[in-house]
Every structure is written in C-alpha cells, then in structure tokens.
Scaffold this motif. Structure first.
Motif, PDB file in Angstrom:
ATOM      1  N   THR A   1      -3.680   4.192  -7.074  1.00  0.00           N
ATOM      2  CA  THR A   1      -2.266   3.827  -6.948  1.00  0.00           C
ATOM      3  C   THR A   1      -1.449   4.997  -6.412  1.00  0.00           C
ATOM      4  O   THR A   1      -0.612   4.827  -5.527  1.00  0.00           O
ATOM      5  N   ARG A   2      -1.705   6.203  -6.928  1.00  0.00           N
ATOM      6  CA  ARG A   2      -0.985   7.394  -6.444  1.00  0.00           C
ATOM      7  C   ARG A   2      -1.243   7.636  -4.964  1.00  0.00           C
ATOM      8  O   ARG A   2      -0.322   7.921  -4.197  1.00  0.00           O
ATOM      9  N   GLN A   3      -2.511   7.542  -4.561  1.00  0.00           N
ATOM     10  CA  GLN A   3      -2.852   7.783  -3.155  1.00  0.00           C
ATOM     11  C   GLN A   3      -2.265   6.698  -2.245  1.00  0.00           C
ATOM     12  O   GLN A   3      -1.797   6.995  -1.147  1.00  0.00           O
ATOM     13  N   PHE A   4      -2.299   5.467  -2.699  1.00  0.00           N
ATOM     14  CA  PHE A   4      -1.743   4.362  -1.928  1.00  0.00           C
ATOM     15  C   PHE A   4      -0.247   4.583  -1.718  1.00  0.00           C
ATOM     16  O   PHE A   4       0.261   4.433  -0.608  1.00  0.00           O
ATOM     17  N   LYS A   5       0.465   4.951  -2.791  1.00  0.00           N
ATOM     18  CA  LYS A   5       1.909   5.162  -2.684  1.00  0.00           C
ATOM     19  C   LYS A   5       2.221   6.347  -1.779  1.00  0.00           C
ATOM     20  O   LYS A   5       3.163   6.299  -0.992  1.00  0.00           O
ATOM     21  N   LYS A   6       1.413   7.393  -1.866  1.00  0.00           N
ATOM     22  CA  LYS A   6       1.625   8.565  -1.017  1.00  0.00           C
ATOM     23  C   LYS A   6       1.458   8.184   0.457  1.00  0.00           C
ATOM     24  O   LYS A   6       2.200   8.644   1.317  1.00  0.00           O
ATOM     25  N   HIS A   7       0.501   7.312   0.731  1.00  0.00           N
ATOM     26  CA  HIS A   7       0.198   6.919   2.113  1.00  0.00           C
ATOM     27  C   HIS A   7       1.208   5.911   2.671  1.00  0.00           C
ATOM     28  O   HIS A   7       1.650   6.043   3.804  1.00  0.00           O
ATOM     29  N   PHE A   8       1.551   4.885   1.889  1.00  0.00           N
ATOM     30  CA  PHE A   8       2.382   3.794   2.382  1.00  0.00           C
ATOM     31  C   PHE A   8       3.834   3.825   1.895  1.00  0.00           C
ATOM     32  O   PHE A   8       4.663   3.072   2.405  1.00  0.00           O
ATOM     33  N   GLY A   9       4.114   4.617   0.861  1.00  0.00           N
ATOM     34  CA  GLY A   9       5.487   4.687   0.359  1.00  0.00           C
ATOM     35  C   GLY A   9       5.843   3.611  -0.650  1.00  0.00           C
ATOM     36  O   GLY A   9       6.967   3.549  -1.118  1.00  0.00           O
ATOM     37  N   VAL A  10       4.891   2.738  -0.967  1.00  0.00           N
ATOM     38  CA  VAL A  10       5.092   1.706  -1.988  1.00  0.00           C
ATOM     39  C   VAL A  10       3.832   1.638  -2.839  1.00  0.00           C
ATOM     40  O   VAL A  10       2.751   1.986  -2.384  1.00  0.00           O
ATOM     41  N   THR A  11       3.987   1.159  -4.070  1.00  0.00           N
ATOM     42  CA  THR A  11       2.817   1.002  -4.927  1.00  0.00           C
ATOM     43  C   THR A  11       2.028  -0.230  -4.486  1.00  0.00           C
ATOM     44  O   THR A  11       2.586  -1.119  -3.832  1.00  0.00           O
ATOM     45  N   PRO A  12       0.767  -0.298  -4.862  1.00  0.00           N
ATOM     46  CA  PRO A  12      -0.014  -1.485  -4.511  1.00  0.00           C
ATOM     47  C   PRO A  12       0.585  -2.768  -5.064  1.00  0.00           C
ATOM     48  O   PRO A  12       0.579  -3.794  -4.389  1.00  0.00           O
ATOM     49  N   SER A  13       1.145  -2.712  -6.266  1.00  0.00           N
ATOM     50  CA  SER A  13       1.734  -3.935  -6.832  1.00  0.00           C
ATOM     51  C   SER A  13       2.959  -4.367  -6.039  1.00  0.00           C
ATOM     52  O   SER A  13       3.163  -5.564  -5.824  1.00  0.00           O
ATOM     53  N   ASP A  14       3.773  -3.422  -5.573  1.00  0.00           N
ATOM     54  CA  ASP A  14       4.914  -3.771  -4.721  1.00  0.00           C
ATOM     55  C   ASP A  14       4.432  -4.315  -3.380  1.00  0.00           C
ATOM     56  O   ASP A  14       5.027  -5.233  -2.826  1.00  0.00           O
ATOM     57  N   PHE A  15       3.358  -3.752  -2.860  1.00  0.00           N
ATOM     58  CA  PHE A  15       2.789  -4.209  -1.598  1.00  0.00           C
ATOM     59  C   PHE A  15       2.332  -5.665  -1.722  1.00  0.00           C
ATOM     60  O   PHE A  15       2.567  -6.470  -0.830  1.00  0.00           O
ATOM     61  N   ILE A  16       1.690  -5.997  -2.836  1.00  0.00           N
ATOM     62  CA  ILE A  16       1.193  -7.364  -3.050  1.00  0.00           C
ATOM     63  C   ILE A  16       2.354  -8.358  -3.105  1.00  0.00           C
ATOM     64  O   ILE A  16       2.251  -9.468  -2.600  1.00  0.00           O
ATOM     65  N   LYS A  17       3.454  -7.949  -3.704  1.00  0.00           N
ATOM     66  CA  LYS A  17       4.621  -8.848  -3.869  1.00  0.00           C
ATOM     67  C   LYS A  17       5.260  -9.196  -2.539  1.00  0.00           C
ATOM     68  O   LYS A  17       5.906 -10.230  -2.421  1.00  0.00           O
ATOM     69  N   LYS A  18       5.120  -8.343  -1.530  1.00  0.00           N
ATOM     70  CA  LYS A  18       5.773  -8.580  -0.241  1.00  0.00           C
ATOM     71  C   LYS A  18       5.060  -9.621   0.572  1.00  0.00           C
ATOM     72  O   LYS A  18       3.947  -9.900   0.501  1.00  0.00           O
TER      73      LYS A  18
END
Length: 47
Positions: free
Chosen positions: A30-47
């Motif tokens: 989750t930390r690496q994903f947020k660092k890379h994309f600027g959003v958490t994986p759970s926020d990414f899924i919601k979009k």
C-alpha cells in the motif's frame, strides 16, 4: 506497479495483489502503491 493496477481492476483484493507481486505485507505494498500513484489502492479501486 502497472501489474498492480491490472490486478486491482480485475477484481483482486489488495492482499491478493500484494502477495502476487511478492510483498510480504499488504501495508508495504500500500505504501509503495501510494508513493507511485499518489492514491492508496483502496482509493484506486473506488474510482
């Protein structure tokens, strides 16, 4: 991280995605994903 996007969009959970990408802990993924994309994986899924 592109593979992570594909897995999450395909319906995989965060834990499943983290495990398949070789992360020992979903929190680290989750930390690496947020660092890379600027959003958490759970926020990414919601979009």
């Amino acid at each position: 991280m592109q593979r992570a996007q594909q897995l999450l969009m395909g319906g995989a959970t965060i834990s499943e995605t983290a495990e398949s990408l070789g992360f020992d802990y979903p929190q680290h993924f989750t930390r690496q994903f947020k660092k890379h994309f600027g959003v958490t994986p759970s926020d990414f899924i919601k979009k």
